[in-house]
Design a protein around this motif. Structure first.
Motif, mmCIF file in Angstrom:
data_model
loop_
_atom_site.group_PDB
_atom_site.id
_atom_site.type_symbol
_atom_site.label_atom_id
_atom_site.label_comp_id
_atom_site.label_asym_id
_atom_site.label_seq_id
_atom_site.Cartn_x
_atom_site.Cartn_y
_atom_site.Cartn_z
ATOM 1 N N SER A 144 30.741 -64.539 -55.881
ATOM 2 C CA SER A 144 31.431 -65.666 -56.517
ATOM 3 C C SER A 144 31.173 -66.965 -55.766
ATOM 4 O O SER A 144 31.015 -68.017 -56.379
ATOM 5 C CB SER A 144 32.933 -65.396 -56.607
ATOM 6 O OG SER A 144 33.526 -65.437 -55.332
ATOM 7 N N ARG A 145 31.121 -66.903 -54.462
ATOM 8 C CA ARG A 145 30.845 -68.125 -53.692
ATOM 9 C C ARG A 145 29.418 -68.596 -53.917
ATOM 10 O O ARG A 145 29.144 -69.788 -53.908
ATOM 11 C CB ARG A 145 31.092 -67.882 -52.206
ATOM 12 C CG ARG A 145 32.574 -67.825 -51.881
ATOM 13 C CD ARG A 145 32.786 -67.782 -50.424
ATOM 14 N NE ARG A 145 32.341 -69.041 -49.828
ATOM 15 C CZ ARG A 145 32.802 -69.521 -48.701
ATOM 16 N NH1 ARG A 145 33.714 -68.869 -48.039
ATOM 17 N NH2 ARG A 145 32.349 -70.659 -48.223
ATOM 18 N N GLN A 147 27.583 -68.082 -56.756
ATOM 19 C CA GLN A 147 27.421 -68.555 -58.130
ATOM 20 C C GLN A 147 28.209 -69.823 -58.397
ATOM 21 O O GLN A 147 27.715 -70.745 -59.027
ATOM 22 C CB GLN A 147 27.826 -67.474 -59.118
ATOM 23 C CG GLN A 147 26.851 -66.343 -59.168
ATOM 24 C CD GLN A 147 27.303 -65.252 -60.121
ATOM 25 O OE1 GLN A 147 28.392 -65.303 -60.661
ATOM 26 N NE2 GLN A 147 26.467 -64.261 -60.312
#
Length: 176
Positions: A144-145, A147
């Motif tokens: 997530s970090r 993307q």
């Protein structure tokens, strides 16, 4: 190009795309966390599987602390998180055997396979759940970090105008 509010590496910096720095930091953090886990487990004779979640989140933050992004970083974060938990327990048992029973370090190194087998088989199902959750959390947070470029644990930016109102423009109208 760094000031008090922006400490990120600029995208034009050649270090920004080199994954070596991120991998080196993550491996160093994993080794440090493994050593700390092992010393704590060996000194207290306790098991800290629940702490593996914090280890996974820490490793994900360290791995994505640079601007380098690779599709396999989430797998690396998960593998490191799992390794820290299991390696810390093996180190803890080894240190405990050395400190309490006086077994020499060379003997423990020679029998590392047996030590790893015995420690692994001594874990409960709940321990493995925590180790697996740590790996999944580390991989998910890293992905997530990478993307989104967002950190779910960072405070949200301020949207109110209080910061701007504390130092008014001297040429503007006076505040009442």
């Amino acid at each position: 190009m760094s000031d008090a509010t922006n400490t990120a590496v600029p995208a034009t910096d050649p270090r920004a795309v080199n994954p070596t720095t991120a991998i080196g930091r993550a491996v160093a953090a994993a080794l440090g966390l493994t050593a700390a886990w092992g010393v704590l487990a060996g000194a207290t004779e306790r098991h800290f599987a629940f702490a593996s979640l914090l280890v996974g989140l820490t490793l994900a933050r360290v791995l994505t602390s640079t601007a380098a992004r690779r599709p396999w970083f989430p797998l690396l974060a998960g593998a490191l998180a799992l390794t820290v938990g299991l390696g810390g327990d093996v180190l803890g048992v080894g240190l405990d055997l050395n400190w309490r029973y006086g077994l020499p370090g060379g003997y423990l190194i020679d029998h590392t396979g047996e030590l790893l087998t015995n420690v692994s088989s001594g874990h409960s199902a709940m321990d493995w759940v925590f180790f697996t959750l740590a790996a999944v959390c580390a991989a998910a947070l890293t992905a997530s970090r990478q993307q989104l470029g967002l950190d779910p644990f960072a405070p949200a930016p301020r949207t109110d105008r209080r910061a701007a109102d504390t130092c008014p423009d001297p040429s503007g109208p006076p505040r009442l």
